[in-house]
Design an enzyme around this catalytic site. Structure first.
Site, PDB file in Angstrom:
ATOM      1  N   ASP A  82      -6.443  -4.987   7.599  1.00 13.90           N
ATOM      2  CA  ASP A  82      -5.082  -4.547   7.288  1.00 13.90           C
ATOM      3  C   ASP A  82      -4.438  -5.572   6.351  1.00 13.90           C
ATOM      4  OD1 ASP A  82      -2.624  -2.780   8.803  1.00 13.90           O
ATOM      5  OD2 ASP A  82      -2.052  -4.694   7.892  1.00 13.90           O
ATOM      6  N   ILE A  83      -3.756  -5.075   5.328  1.00 14.78           N
ATOM      7  CA  ILE A  83      -3.106  -5.970   4.365  1.00 14.78           C
ATOM      8  C   ILE A  83      -1.893  -6.614   5.042  1.00 14.78           C
ATOM      9  CG2 ILE A  83      -2.040  -6.151   2.085  1.00 14.78           C
ATOM     10  CD1 ILE A  83      -3.602  -3.648   1.252  1.00 14.78           C
ATOM     11  N   ASN A  90       5.845  -3.302  -1.055  1.00 17.89           N
ATOM     12  CA  ASN A  90       6.519  -2.034  -1.368  1.00 17.89           C
ATOM     13  C   ASN A  90       8.019  -2.239  -1.558  1.00 17.89           C
ATOM     14  OD1 ASN A  90       4.493  -0.102  -1.416  1.00 17.89           O
ATOM     15  ND2 ASN A  90       4.541   0.218   0.783  1.00 17.89           N
ATOM     16  N   ASP A  99       0.587   0.684  -4.348  1.00 14.77           N
ATOM     17  CA  ASP A  99      -0.647   1.465  -4.544  1.00 14.77           C
ATOM     18  C   ASP A  99      -1.698   0.662  -5.328  1.00 14.77           C
ATOM     19  OD1 ASP A  99       0.455   3.555  -3.193  1.00 14.77           O
ATOM     20  OD2 ASP A  99       0.644   4.901  -4.912  1.00 14.77           O
ATOM     21  N   GLU A 125      -2.616   1.220   4.669  1.00 15.12           N
ATOM     22  CA  GLU A 125      -3.136  -0.023   4.075  1.00 15.12           C
ATOM     23  C   GLU A 125      -4.152  -0.640   5.023  1.00 15.12           C
ATOM     24  OE1 GLU A 125      -1.230  -1.236   6.936  1.00 15.12           O
ATOM     25  OE2 GLU A 125      -0.705  -3.020   5.762  1.00 15.12           O
TER      26      GLU A 125
END
Ligand code: GH3
Ligand code: MG
Ligand code: MG
Length: 204
Positions: A82-83, A90, A99, A125
């Site tokens: 997971d980022i 964002n 994105d 993500e």
């Protein structure tokens, strides 16, 4: 280009040419169909943004790997990635830059993985990797994935961004009766990596 040739002069009549043209037309229809079929297959299995397996295809393929591993008593692990602090990307730079980051992370994951490894987009993500390894081997791979994302900043429309990921590993235990159980433990391990400070790998 289609060439029909003969050593004999004037071997073919106009009627022959018509037949060849009709056959070539049929072949072209089949060729176009094959192209369309491939396009449909791609749309059904790939995630648009990243090109890795979409969630449905990922889980289908993972079920196969899981069943094969049980049958052949082979090593298997799930890695959930997971980022880190992605919402900030964002919120600060907009969803298009977000994105770009997701796509760049997928590229970096792919650059580390081998053809037999399965990688797909599990959620927004989040990526799931299913890999025929366990123990120190899978820990080293997860570490390589983490480093591949973090080693150089990601180039986006807004400039270079430092991105990190956290990863949770679950090596398959004999008590893991289902793929869902294996993924559940990878998710718990990911939660642990986040809790321990992010940009790291944890194993459960
Ligand atoms: P953490 O380090 O705990 O993972 O924090 P985080 O901010 O990454 O976690 P959170 O789950 O709060 O944020 C994930 C965000 O990902 C929320 C959602 O808006 C965003 N997201 C999900 N899918 C996409 C996508 O396809 N594109 C973009 N740009 N954003 C997405
Ligand atoms: Mg996140
Ligand atoms: Mg998330």
């Amino acid at each position: 280009m289609l060439v029909v040739a003969s050593r004999r002069p004037d071997a073919y009549t106009d009627a022959d040419a018509g037949i060849v043209a009709a056959l070539a037309g049929q072949a072209m229809v089949a060729y176009d169909k094959a192209g369309l079929f491939e396009r449909v297959r791609q749309l059904a299995t790939q995630d648009d943004l990243t090109g890795v397996a979409n969630r449905r295809h990922l889980l289908e393929q993972a079920e196969k790997l899981f069943a094969d591993a049980i049958r052949a008593c082979r090593d298997l692990s799930a890695i959930m990635l997971d980022i880190d602090h992605f919402k900030q990307v964002n919120d600060t730079f907009g969803h298009q830059v977000g994105d770009e980051v997701i796509a760049a992370v997928a590229d970096r994951l792919r650059s580390v993985l081998h053809p037999g490894d399965l990688v797909g987009r599990y959620g927004g993500e989040e990526f799931l990797i299913v890999i025929p390894a366990n123990g120190a081997t899978v820990a080293a791979i997860a570490e390589r994935l983490r480093t591949a994302v973090n080693a150089t900043p990601v180039s986006t429309a807004t400039g270079l961004l430092e991105i990190t990921i956290s990863a949770g590993i679950s090596p398959r235990h004999n008590s893991d009766g289902t793929l869902t159980a294996l993924i559940g433990r990878a998710d718990q391990a990911l939660y642990l990596a986040k809790k321990q400070g992010r940009n790291r790998v944890a194993t459960i």
